[in-house]
Design a protein around this motif. Structure first.
Motif, mmCIF file in Angstrom:
data_model
loop_
_atom_site.group_PDB
_atom_site.id
_atom_site.type_symbol
_atom_site.label_atom_id
_atom_site.label_comp_id
_atom_site.label_asym_id
_atom_site.label_seq_id
_atom_site.Cartn_x
_atom_site.Cartn_y
_atom_site.Cartn_z
ATOM 1 N N ALA A 195 -27.963 -17.046 19.555
ATOM 2 C CA ALA A 195 -28.636 -15.760 19.351
ATOM 3 C C ALA A 195 -27.893 -14.625 20.046
ATOM 4 O O ALA A 195 -27.960 -13.469 19.619
ATOM 5 C CB ALA A 195 -30.073 -15.846 19.863
ATOM 6 N N LEU A 196 -27.176 -14.964 21.115
ATOM 7 C CA LEU A 196 -26.397 -13.971 21.853
ATOM 8 C C LEU A 196 -24.971 -13.845 21.314
ATOM 9 O O LEU A 196 -24.173 -13.052 21.842
ATOM 10 C CB LEU A 196 -26.355 -14.345 23.339
ATOM 11 C CG LEU A 196 -27.684 -14.212 24.093
ATOM 12 C CD1 LEU A 196 -27.621 -14.941 25.427
ATOM 13 C CD2 LEU A 196 -28.051 -12.745 24.298
ATOM 14 N N GLY A 197 -24.643 -14.632 20.301
ATOM 15 C CA GLY A 197 -23.315 -14.555 19.703
ATOM 16 C C GLY A 197 -22.281 -15.437 20.365
ATOM 17 O O GLY A 197 -21.091 -15.344 20.057
ATOM 18 N N ALA A 198 -22.704 -16.309 21.275
ATOM 19 C CA ALA A 198 -21.781 -17.196 21.985
ATOM 20 C C ALA A 198 -21.718 -18.560 21.310
ATOM 21 O O ALA A 198 -22.505 -18.876 20.407
ATOM 22 C CB ALA A 198 -22.221 -17.349 23.439
ATOM 23 N N PHE A 200 -21.457 -11.501 25.105
ATOM 24 C CA PHE A 200 -21.408 -12.955 24.935
ATOM 25 C C PHE A 200 -20.573 -13.376 23.723
ATOM 26 O O PHE A 200 -20.207 -14.546 23.609
ATOM 27 C CB PHE A 200 -22.828 -13.515 24.744
ATOM 28 C CG PHE A 200 -23.659 -13.550 25.992
ATOM 29 C CD1 PHE A 200 -23.753 -14.708 26.745
ATOM 30 C CD2 PHE A 200 -24.344 -12.425 26.412
ATOM 31 C CE1 PHE A 200 -24.527 -14.755 27.896
ATOM 32 C CE2 PHE A 200 -25.128 -12.458 27.567
ATOM 33 C CZ PHE A 200 -25.210 -13.621 28.309
ATOM 34 N N LYS A 201 -20.292 -12.442 22.835
ATOM 35 C CA LYS A 201 -19.721 -12.776 21.533
ATOM 36 C C LYS A 201 -18.431 -13.596 21.651
ATOM 37 O O LYS A 201 -17.472 -13.202 22.313
ATOM 38 C CB LYS A 201 -19.451 -11.504 20.744
ATOM 39 C CG LYS A 201 -19.045 -11.780 19.291
ATOM 40 C CD LYS A 201 -18.945 -10.503 18.490
ATOM 41 C CE LYS A 201 -18.583 -10.804 17.041
ATOM 42 N NZ LYS A 201 -18.493 -9.555 16.228
ATOM 43 N N GLY A 202 -18.435 -14.765 21.002
ATOM 44 C CA GLY A 202 -17.256 -15.610 20.917
ATOM 45 C C GLY A 202 -16.938 -16.438 22.141
ATOM 46 O O GLY A 202 -16.011 -17.256 22.116
ATOM 47 N N GLN A 203 -17.705 -16.282 23.217
ATOM 48 C CA GLN A 203 -17.431 -17.028 24.450
ATOM 49 C C GLN A 203 -18.040 -18.433 24.390
ATOM 50 O O GLN A 203 -19.126 -18.621 23.845
ATOM 51 C CB GLN A 203 -17.984 -16.271 25.661
ATOM 52 C CG GLN A 203 -17.396 -14.881 25.846
ATOM 53 C CD GLN A 203 -15.903 -14.922 26.113
ATOM 54 O OE1 GLN A 203 -15.432 -15.645 26.991
ATOM 55 N NE2 GLN A 203 -15.143 -14.135 25.359
ATOM 56 N N LYS A 204 -17.345 -19.400 24.984
ATOM 57 C CA LYS A 204 -17.836 -20.785 24.995
ATOM 58 C C LYS A 204 -18.605 -21.050 26.295
ATOM 59 O O LYS A 204 -18.040 -20.945 27.389
ATOM 60 C CB LYS A 204 -16.661 -21.767 24.883
ATOM 61 C CG LYS A 204 -15.854 -21.632 23.603
ATOM 62 C CD LYS A 204 -14.847 -22.752 23.445
ATOM 63 C CE LYS A 204 -13.753 -22.734 24.508
ATOM 64 N NZ LYS A 204 -12.869 -21.566 24.388
ATOM 65 N N PHE A 205 -19.889 -21.375 26.155
ATOM 66 C CA PHE A 205 -20.753 -21.629 27.310
ATOM 67 C C PHE A 205 -21.221 -23.080 27.319
ATOM 68 O O PHE A 205 -21.678 -23.597 26.295
ATOM 69 C CB PHE A 205 -21.991 -20.721 27.280
ATOM 70 C CG PHE A 205 -21.734 -19.325 27.763
ATOM 71 C CD1 PHE A 205 -21.997 -18.968 29.083
ATOM 72 C CD2 PHE A 205 -21.226 -18.365 26.907
ATOM 73 C CE1 PHE A 205 -21.765 -17.681 29.535
ATOM 74 C CE2 PHE A 205 -20.985 -17.075 27.337
ATOM 75 C CZ PHE A 205 -21.251 -16.727 28.662
ATOM 76 N N ARG A 206 -21.112 -23.708 28.473
ATOM 77 C CA ARG A 206 -21.661 -25.052 28.628
ATOM 78 C C ARG A 206 -23.182 -24.976 28.618
ATOM 79 O O ARG A 206 -23.787 -24.085 29.223
ATOM 80 C CB ARG A 206 -21.190 -25.676 29.938
ATOM 81 C CG ARG A 206 -21.810 -27.067 30.198
ATOM 82 C CD ARG A 206 -23.042 -27.016 31.098
ATOM 83 N NE ARG A 206 -23.665 -28.337 31.248
ATOM 84 C CZ ARG A 206 -24.698 -28.591 32.034
ATOM 85 N NH1 ARG A 206 -25.220 -27.626 32.750
ATOM 86 N NH2 ARG A 206 -25.196 -29.817 32.099
ATOM 87 N N GLY A 216 -10.343 -24.323 31.418
ATOM 88 C CA GLY A 216 -10.534 -23.399 30.304
ATOM 89 C C GLY A 216 -11.111 -24.026 29.059
ATOM 90 O O GLY A 216 -11.074 -23.419 27.976
ATOM 91 N N VAL A 217 -11.659 -25.235 29.179
ATOM 92 C CA VAL A 217 -12.315 -25.873 28.033
ATOM 93 C C VAL A 217 -13.548 -25.066 27.640
ATOM 94 O O VAL A 217 -13.899 -24.945 26.460
ATOM 95 C CB VAL A 217 -12.698 -27.333 28.374
ATOM 96 C CG1 VAL A 217 -13.483 -27.973 27.233
ATOM 97 C CG2 VAL A 217 -11.451 -28.137 28.693
ATOM 98 N N ILE A 218 -14.231 -24.520 28.637
ATOM 99 C CA ILE A 218 -15.351 -23.609 28.411
ATOM 100 C C ILE A 218 -15.067 -22.323 29.191
ATOM 101 O O ILE A 218 -14.281 -22.318 30.139
ATOM 102 C CB ILE A 218 -16.694 -24.219 28.862
ATOM 103 C CG1 ILE A 218 -16.606 -24.741 30.311
ATOM 104 C CG2 ILE A 218 -17.155 -25.302 27.904
ATOM 105 C CD1 ILE A 218 -17.900 -25.272 30.868
ATOM 106 N N ASP A 219 -15.709 -21.243 28.768
ATOM 107 C CA ASP A 219 -15.488 -19.944 29.409
ATOM 108 C C ASP A 219 -16.538 -19.622 30.465
ATOM 109 O O ASP A 219 -16.268 -18.876 31.408
ATOM 110 C CB ASP A 219 -15.497 -18.833 28.355
ATOM 111 C CG ASP A 219 -14.479 -19.083 27.253
ATOM 112 O OD1 ASP A 219 -13.306 -19.308 27.595
ATOM 113 O OD2 ASP A 219 -14.863 -19.063 26.068
#
Length: 345
Positions: free
Chosen positions: A197-200, A178-184, A217-220
């Motif tokens: 907590a997951l690094g996202a 999850f590290k560094g990924q952008k999640f809605r 690509g605004v979110i991953d």
């Protein structure tokens, strides 16, 4: 001259009174109250597609409500955020601009932080545990009793099921993926804390904007139930999906308390009967509908790669997100946290 003047004045006064009554009658009809022999209009606003558990439940409620009130009620369902998105709809219900809504429980937490209990990661092992929670006085009774403070009334809880993760960059197996990924996320501090907590990087966003944000690509990535993923075609703009069942997504069916209590008793009883039948149907069929949507995703010809969490991977996700429980213990209430933790065990 005086007689003519008095007569004209009387005509103008009567005309004004009749116009005022007409305006009030029209306003009453628009706001869900009955005017004369007109039907009682109930506007039901929600944000998802009609081929989802909530969408089908709303249609079913419309049909049963009109049947059990013998046509005295006209339920008008507005799906796909046609009237309001989930961030706006509670205010619309409070103002009686719509009479019913079924927002995700995380939206209710904007008024009452305790409602974020449903957002906690891995809080419920299955839908039976969710139903046990909602039927208990410690959880469901406490949460529904709060609503009247804000001119709201909780009528039922409708299941959508458990959420899965999707991402465009790479598969999600372990927390480090999850590290560094952008999640809605929905506007929920608990959900934001879960991804942190997951690094996202959590990005709060209305449901109606998610597809275009993924496409551009605004979110991953995003989290959602299978029925929402399929109906909104998120799988067409994501390369990987993990069947994680990490979080529950349910909807609180809510009405304006003054409107509901002002209904004729027999009409209210008919609506309650329709709600009871619809809620039983949702509980029995939400899981089936999600499974059917998973099969549709697999057969859809898209390139999404599907992975199901192993027990080892699930335990790693749980360990990484356990910090969220401690973080919100004071805000949500230790009693609610402990009640959910008991169900989790």
């Amino acid at each position: 001259m005086k007689k003519w003047f008095a007569l004209l004045l009387a005509v103008f006064m009567v005309s004004g009174l009749m116009a005022g009554c007409g305006a009030r009658s029209e306003q009453g009809s628009e706001n869900g109250t009955k005017a004369g022999n007109e039907k009682i209009v109930i506007k039901f606003s929600h944000v998802v597609a009609e081929n989802t558990p909530k969408g089908q439940a709303a249609i079913m409620f419309e049909e049963l409500a009109e049947k059990y009130t013998e046509g005295r009620v006209d339920v008008q369902v507005f799906p796909n955020s046609q009237l309001y998105n989930d961030d706006e709809v509670l205010a619309a219900v409070q103002q009686n601009n719509v009479q019913m809504a079924a927002p995700a429980t995380s939206k209710v937490s904007k008024l009452f932080p305790q409602w974020t209990i449903f957002d906690f990661p891995f809080a419920f092992p299955d839908t039976d545990a969710v139903q046990t929670a909602m039927e208990s006085e410690e959880i469901g009774g406490k949460l529904f009793s709060m609503l009247k403070e804000q001119q709201l009334l909780g009528l039922a809880m409708w299941d959508n099921g458990f959420k899965q993760m999707t991402l465009d960059e790479h598969p999600l197996y372990m927390p480090e993926d999850f590290k560094g990924q952008k999640f809605r996320v929905m506007s929920s501090r608990v959900l934001e804390a879960q991804f942190k907590a997951l690094g996202a990087n959590p990005v709060p966003m209305p449901f109606s904007e998610v597809y275009s944000a993924l496409e551009q690509g605004v979110i991953d990535g995003q989290e959602n139930t299978l029925s929402n993923i399929y109906s909104k075609k998120f799988h067409e703009v994501q390369k990987y999906m993990t069947i994680s069942n990490h979080g529950y997504l349910g909807y609180a069916v809510i009405t304006n308390s003054a409107f509901w209590e002002g209904l004729p008793t027999d009409v209210r009883e008919g609506l309650e009967k329709a709600l009871d039948e619809t809620t039983r149907w949702v509980r029995e069929n939400a899981q089936r509908l999600n499974q059917e949507n998973l099969e549709k995703i697999k057969a859809d010809g898209t390139l999404v790669e599907i992975h199901e969490l192993t027990q080892e991977e699930k335990e790693a996700w749980m360990k990484a997100t356990d910090v969220v429980y401690e973080q919100f213990k004071e805000e949500v209430g230790e009693d609610l946290i402990n009640a959910v933790m008991a169900l989790r065990k």
